[in-house]
Design a protein around this motif. Structure first.
Motif, PDB file in Angstrom:
ATOM      1  N   GLY A   1      30.024 -12.420 -32.775  1.00  0.00           N
ATOM      2  CA  GLY A   1      29.296 -12.115 -31.549  1.00  0.00           C
ATOM      3  C   GLY A   1      30.096 -12.504 -30.323  1.00  0.00           C
ATOM      4  N   ARG A   2      29.409 -12.591 -29.190  1.00  0.00           N
ATOM      5  CA  ARG A   2      30.038 -12.872 -27.912  1.00  0.00           C
ATOM      6  C   ARG A   2      29.827 -14.327 -27.511  1.00  0.00           C
ATOM      7  NH1 ARG A   2      25.929  -9.505 -24.675  1.00  0.00           N
ATOM      8  NH2 ARG A   2      24.688 -10.736 -26.137  1.00  0.00           N
ATOM      9  N   SER A   3      30.751 -14.849 -26.753  1.00  0.00           N
ATOM     10  CA  SER A   3      30.535 -16.150 -26.113  1.00  0.00           C
ATOM     11  C   SER A   3      31.283 -16.184 -24.791  1.00  0.00           C
ATOM     12  CB  SER A   3      30.993 -17.311 -27.007  1.00  0.00           C
ATOM     13  OG  SER A   3      32.392 -17.286 -27.191  1.00  0.00           O
ATOM     14  N   TRP A   4      30.660 -16.816 -23.799  1.00  0.00           N
ATOM     15  CA  TRP A   4      31.325 -17.039 -22.510  1.00  0.00           C
ATOM     16  C   TRP A   4      32.208 -18.272 -22.635  1.00  0.00           C
ATOM     17  CZ3 TRP A   4      31.882 -14.125 -18.342  1.00  0.00           C
ATOM     18  CH2 TRP A   4      30.965 -13.089 -18.098  1.00  0.00           C
ATOM     19  N   GLN A   5      33.488 -18.134 -22.300  1.00  0.00           N
ATOM     20  CA  GLN A   5      34.415 -19.257 -22.389  1.00  0.00           C
ATOM     21  C   GLN A   5      35.264 -19.364 -21.130  1.00  0.00           C
ATOM     22  OE1 GLN A   5      36.849 -19.278 -25.915  1.00  0.00           O
ATOM     23  NE2 GLN A   5      35.087 -19.054 -27.301  1.00  0.00           N
TER      24      GLN A   5
ATOM     25  N   GLU B   1      25.378 -12.207 -16.449  1.00  0.00           N
ATOM     26  CA  GLU B   1      25.450 -12.883 -15.152  1.00  0.00           C
ATOM     27  C   GLU B   1      25.700 -14.389 -15.235  1.00  0.00           C
ATOM     28  OE1 GLU B   1      22.149 -11.923 -12.657  1.00  0.00           O
ATOM     29  OE2 GLU B   1      22.367  -9.759 -12.928  1.00  0.00           O
ATOM     30  N   VAL B   2      26.132 -14.878 -16.402  1.00  0.00           N
ATOM     31  CA  VAL B   2      26.332 -16.326 -16.559  1.00  0.00           C
ATOM     32  C   VAL B   2      27.217 -16.923 -15.465  1.00  0.00           C
ATOM     33  CG1 VAL B   2      27.429 -18.091 -18.007  1.00  0.00           C
ATOM     34  CG2 VAL B   2      25.798 -16.494 -19.010  1.00  0.00           C
ATOM     35  N   PRO B   3      28.429 -16.405 -15.202  1.00  0.00           N
ATOM     36  CA  PRO B   3      29.263 -17.029 -14.158  1.00  0.00           C
ATOM     37  C   PRO B   3      28.609 -17.012 -12.782  1.00  0.00           C
ATOM     38  CG  PRO B   3      30.586 -15.571 -15.525  1.00  0.00           C
ATOM     39  CD  PRO B   3      29.152 -15.302 -15.867  1.00  0.00           C
ATOM     40  N   ALA B   4      27.908 -15.923 -12.460  1.00  0.00           N
ATOM     41  CA  ALA B   4      27.253 -15.832 -11.152  1.00  0.00           C
ATOM     42  C   ALA B   4      26.119 -16.841 -11.040  1.00  0.00           C
ATOM     43  CB  ALA B   4      26.722 -14.418 -10.925  1.00  0.00           C
ATOM     44  N   VAL B   5      25.365 -17.034 -12.122  1.00  0.00           N
ATOM     45  CA  VAL B   5      24.271 -18.014 -12.111  1.00  0.00           C
ATOM     46  C   VAL B   5      24.830 -19.422 -11.906  1.00  0.00           C
ATOM     47  CG1 VAL B   5      22.484 -19.117 -13.516  1.00  0.00           C
ATOM     48  CG2 VAL B   5      22.702 -16.617 -13.490  1.00  0.00           C
TER      49      VAL B   5
ATOM     50  N   LYS C   1      14.016 -24.257 -12.925  1.00  0.00           N
ATOM     51  CA  LYS C   1      14.953 -24.204 -14.047  1.00  0.00           C
ATOM     52  C   LYS C   1      15.448 -22.778 -14.215  1.00  0.00           C
ATOM     53  CE  LYS C   1      17.202 -25.790 -17.557  1.00  0.00           C
ATOM     54  NZ  LYS C   1      18.304 -26.757 -17.366  1.00  0.00           N
ATOM     55  N   HIS C   2      16.773 -22.617 -14.337  1.00  0.00           N
ATOM     56  CA  HIS C   2      17.368 -21.296 -14.437  1.00  0.00           C
ATOM     57  C   HIS C   2      17.680 -20.970 -15.898  1.00  0.00           C
ATOM     58  CE1 HIS C   2      17.386 -21.613 -10.186  1.00  0.00           C
ATOM     59  NE2 HIS C   2      18.206 -22.651 -10.213  1.00  0.00           N
ATOM     60  N   ILE C   3      17.274 -19.787 -16.314  1.00  0.00           N
ATOM     61  CA  ILE C   3      17.371 -19.394 -17.708  1.00  0.00           C
ATOM     62  C   ILE C   3      18.230 -18.146 -17.847  1.00  0.00           C
ATOM     63  CG2 ILE C   3      16.050 -18.710 -19.761  1.00  0.00           C
ATOM     64  CD1 ILE C   3      15.428 -21.555 -18.799  1.00  0.00           C
ATOM     65  N   ILE C   4      19.064 -18.126 -18.889  1.00  0.00           N
ATOM     66  CA  ILE C   4      19.833 -16.949 -19.268  1.00  0.00           C
ATOM     67  C   ILE C   4      19.174 -16.342 -20.510  1.00  0.00           C
ATOM     68  CG2 ILE C   4      22.054 -16.057 -20.054  1.00  0.00           C
ATOM     69  CD1 ILE C   4      22.102 -17.024 -17.169  1.00  0.00           C
ATOM     70  N   ARG C   5      18.809 -15.071 -20.417  1.00  0.00           N
ATOM     71  CA  ARG C   5      18.255 -14.378 -21.588  1.00  0.00           C
ATOM     72  C   ARG C   5      19.427 -13.733 -22.336  1.00  0.00           C
ATOM     73  NH1 ARG C   5      14.437 -11.028 -19.363  1.00  0.00           N
ATOM     74  NH2 ARG C   5      12.731 -12.499 -19.730  1.00  0.00           N
ATOM     75  N   VAL C   6      19.638 -14.141 -23.573  1.00  0.00           N
ATOM     76  CA  VAL C   6      20.771 -13.655 -24.365  1.00  0.00           C
ATOM     77  C   VAL C   6      20.376 -12.436 -25.184  1.00  0.00           C
ATOM     78  CG1 VAL C   6      22.486 -14.253 -26.118  1.00  0.00           C
ATOM     79  CG2 VAL C   6      21.787 -15.963 -24.430  1.00  0.00           C
ATOM     80  N   SER C   7      19.275 -12.508 -25.894  1.00  0.00           N
ATOM     81  CA  SER C   7      18.822 -11.376 -26.712  1.00  0.00           C
ATOM     82  C   SER C   7      17.325 -11.437 -26.875  1.00  0.00           C
ATOM     83  CB  SER C   7      19.503 -11.409 -28.090  1.00  0.00           C
ATOM     84  OG  SER C   7      19.125 -12.564 -28.804  1.00  0.00           O
TER      85      SER C   7
END
Length: 330
Positions: free
Chosen positions: A4-8, A308-312, A324-330
């Motif tokens: 899968g994907r991951s932000w690194q 939008e992870v980097p922008a958040v 609280k800020h949440i990232i929806r992955v799937s």
């Protein structure tokens, strides 16, 4: 093997400059671990510090994301979890592991995993573990509070701060929210705060004294540090307690020990990551009971897509909106 994907971030820097999506593989979980298919991730200021290289023990490549909610894909024997279980937990990213939560899959340590309360969505579960665990340690473990006392929360618009508002009200405290904007104060009031102080426009210490009829607050929860906390401490009353839980300003507060002695207040440090399994079990038992009864729930501010992870994180680095800020992955 799972893919899968991951932000690194392969080097330290600002999130929007150094983060990219990398195709990643995850093997079967090791002893004591659970592999989770991530549904949502709670974004925290600690993620920004990891990417910048300002978090202890973290080296590139960095995959941030400390708190997640999702579905168990595979669990090591003896963990008590099975594929399909819906869980929330804390990743090992804080101890220098490269597997964080901004990914399709991540590993969780069995002792840092709990089943999602029936009252919570995946997004609420993803933002619960760290903010409320920190708030509980600050208000019910490192110090003690009594119903009827007054609590002032610095950084009240942030994840830990807004969790502390709810927990403080559940403990029977009068809560004064201290934040940088009127917008954040409105968010705090909507989530239970009794009073609000805009520290950019008002004299914080004077307001804390005024709102307590001259006595000063009983408890000050500090997630900000620096000059703001130094000012706010002047609004702490005799016998008061200060819980230092963060340094969003970039520096911890410098404590004037002579002032602490002469005015008879105490200062304690708060680090929820340094607690024992027994302490965690007791704290989460209390808080999950509150959550099931609807007494507390994650104060979500924004929900953003995976892309939008980097922008958040960039917005969080500059203060960002409340909650609280949440990232929806799937």
């Amino acid at each position: 093997m799972y893919e899968g994907r991951s932000w690194q971030a392969t080097e330290f820097g600002e999130p929007e400059d150094v983060m990219s999506v990398v195709e990643t593989r995850w093997s079967a979980p090791a002893d004591g671990q659970i592999l989770v298919r991530v549904r949502a991730v709670g974004a925290g200021f600690a993620d920004v510090l990891q990417v910048r290289g300002q978090y202890p023990g973290v080296t590139p490549p960095v995959t941030p994301g400390l708190e997640v909610a999702g579905e168990v894909a595979e669990a090591a024997p003896g963990t008590g979890y099975a594929p399909g279980d819906m869980v929330m937990g804390v990743t090992p990213a804080a101890v220098g592991e490269t597997y964080g939560g901004y990914a399709d899959y991540t590993y969780l340590r069995a002792g840092k995993v709990r089943r999602i309360p029936s009252t919570f969505s995946a997004e609420e579960a993803a933002g619960f573990m760290i903010p409320f665990r920190t708030a509980h340690q600050a208000l019910a473990e490192r110090i003690s509070t009594e119903p009827g006392e007054t609590l002032a929360v610095l950084g009240a618009g942030g994840g830990v701060g807004s969790a502390a508002i709810q927990l403080g009200k559940a403990l029977g405290l009068t809560v004064i929210a201290v934040a940088a904007t009127d917008e954040k104060l409105k968010f705090c009031m909507a989530h239970g705060a009794d009073h609000g102080v805009n520290h950019r426009e008002q004299d914080v210490a004077a307001e804390l004294v005024r709102l307590t009829d001259g006595a000063g607050v009983d408890v000050l929860l500090d997630t900000v540090g620096g000059e703001l906390t130094s000012r706010a401490i002047q609004g702490v009353g005799s016998g008061g307690r200060v819980s230092v839980a963060g340094y969003a300003s970039g520096a911890f507060v410098t404590v004037d020990v002579m002032d602490m002695v002469l005015r008879n207040y105490s200062v304690v440090g708060v680090y929820a990551g340094g607690t024992t399994p027994d302490q965690d079990a007791a704290a989460y038992g209390t808080m999950l009971g509150m959550a099931e009864r609807g007494v507390i729930r994650t104060p979500i501010g924004t929900v953003s897509p995976f892309e939008e992870v980097p922008a958040v994180l960039a917005r969080m680095a500059s203060g960002g909106p409340a909650g609280k800020h949440i990232i929806r992955v799937s």
